[in-house]
Design a protein around this motif. Structure first.
Motif, PDB file in Angstrom:
ATOM      1  N   HIS A  54       0.768  -1.200   0.182  1.00 55.11           N
ATOM      2  CA  HIS A  54       0.054  -0.102  -0.013  1.00 55.11           C
ATOM      3  C   HIS A  54       0.899   1.355   0.015  1.00 55.11           C
ATOM      4  CE1 HIS A  54       0.915  -0.557   4.255  1.00 55.11           C
ATOM      5  NE2 HIS A  54       0.146   0.494   4.667  1.00 55.11           N
ATOM      6  N   HIS A  56       1.350   3.957   1.705  1.00 55.10           N
ATOM      7  CA  HIS A  56       2.057   4.626   2.931  1.00 55.10           C
ATOM      8  C   HIS A  56       3.287   4.698   2.896  1.00 55.10           C
ATOM      9  CE1 HIS A  56      -1.778   3.982   5.611  1.00 55.10           C
ATOM     10  NE2 HIS A  56      -1.930   5.039   4.816  1.00 55.10           N
ATOM     11  N   HIS A  59       6.126   2.111   4.101  1.00 53.26           N
ATOM     12  CA  HIS A  59       6.261   1.029   3.258  1.00 53.26           C
ATOM     13  C   HIS A  59       6.558   1.096   1.803  1.00 53.26           C
ATOM     14  CE1 HIS A  59       3.630  -1.438   6.080  1.00 53.26           C
ATOM     15  NE2 HIS A  59       3.502  -0.114   6.602  1.00 53.26           N
ATOM     16  N   HIS A 110      -7.535  -0.850   5.761  1.00 55.75           N
ATOM     17  CA  HIS A 110      -6.427   0.039   6.218  1.00 55.75           C
ATOM     18  C   HIS A 110      -6.300   1.158   5.034  1.00 55.75           C
ATOM     19  CE1 HIS A 110      -2.769   1.480   7.980  1.00 55.75           C
ATOM     20  NE2 HIS A 110      -2.010   1.276   6.755  1.00 55.75           N
ATOM     21  N   ASP A 133      -0.175  -3.740   6.029  1.00 50.10           N
ATOM     22  CA  ASP A 133      -0.988  -3.412   7.428  1.00 50.10           C
ATOM     23  C   ASP A 133      -2.364  -3.792   7.370  1.00 50.10           C
ATOM     24  OD1 ASP A 133       1.508  -1.943   7.823  1.00 50.10           O
ATOM     25  OD2 ASP A 133       0.742   0.135   7.801  1.00 50.10           O
TER      26      ASP A 133
HETATM   27 ZN   LIG Z   1       0.005   1.674   6.692  1.00 50.46          ZN
END
Ligand SMILES: [Zn+2]
Length: 241
Positions: A54, A56, A59, A110, A133
């Protein structure tokens, strides 16, 4: 058997590196390039692919540097928010890395566009699931972009995979998750045993991953929830915990 290298970043992030063939590897969620660069130079292997779960920053923060240095292919969801993506990971997509098969599973919750990667292959001791996550050991991610019903459905999809699947999440929140799980089931002796084992792992700076899906289905309150309402309620409690 091929070991999965477990690297740390930013204190509680996990980055994974898997050697899937002769001197070639892929990395999962490299929030930081440095630990990955250090490992591949030490092992003298080539980074060919990166899987992102994802968007974020913790990551994907290392992707730009790694792509520039190694010209690797970036696989992930959400091209709008992960601009480095070469190959879009859509629900049900399969791709081969050497003899390994990677299946992409959309798991909104998430984030709206997050995915997990289910990897199988005879070189692996068991099937592997990189959960980002979405699913943590004994916990799950916060709901930033979706409602409880959506996340519950995503977790149920993961729960349907084989019990022997090894779970590799994006963070080490295990001890805190176990403390919370014990407020839900204070009398659960298996949870208490697990907490003790995890506290020892933490004291010795050892990773608390992987777990197995079968274990998660026994211990993880978010996977044990029977309805999305029960799940959403637990998630609210955990947010305040
Ligand atoms: Zn995340």
């Amino acid at each position: 058997m091929i070991p999965i290298e477990i690297l740390n970043a930013f204190g509680d992030n996990y980055i994974y590196v898997v050697e899937y063939g002769s001197e070639v590897c892929f990395a999962v969620d490299p929030g930081d390039a440095k630990p990955v660069e250090a490992l591949i130079s030490r092992r003298n292997i080539k980074l060919t692919h990166i899987l992102a779960t994802h968007h974020h920053a913790d990551h994907i923060g290392g992707i730009g540097t790694l792509k520039k240095a190694f010209d690797c292919e970036i696989i992930g969801p959400d091209k709008q928010r992960i601009s480095a993506i070469d190959t879009l990971a859509r629900d049900g997509d399969d791709f081969d890395l050497g003899n390994m098969k990677v299946r992409c599973i959309a798991t909104p919750g998430h984030t709206a566009t997050g995915v997990c990667y289910f990897v199988t292959g005879k070189e692996l001791e068991a099937p592997v699931l990189f959960t980002g996550d979405t699913l943590f050991v004994c916990g799950c991610g916060r709901l930033f972009e979706c409602d409880g019903k959506t996340m519950f459905a995503s977790l149920q999809k993961l729960a349907a995979l084989p019990g022997e699947t090894h779970i590799y999440p994006g963070h080490d929140y295990t001890e805190e998750n176990l403390q919370f799980a014990l407020t839900v089931e204070p009398g659960n002796e298996t949870l208490k045993k697990k907490r003790k084992a995890v506290q020892q792992q933490n004291q010795h700076n050892r990773p608390t991953v992987p777990s197995t899906l079968a274990e998660e289905k026994t211990l993880n309150p978010f996977l044990k929830a029977k309805t999305w309402q029960e799940f959403a309620n637990l998630r609210k409690q955990k947010d305040k915990f």
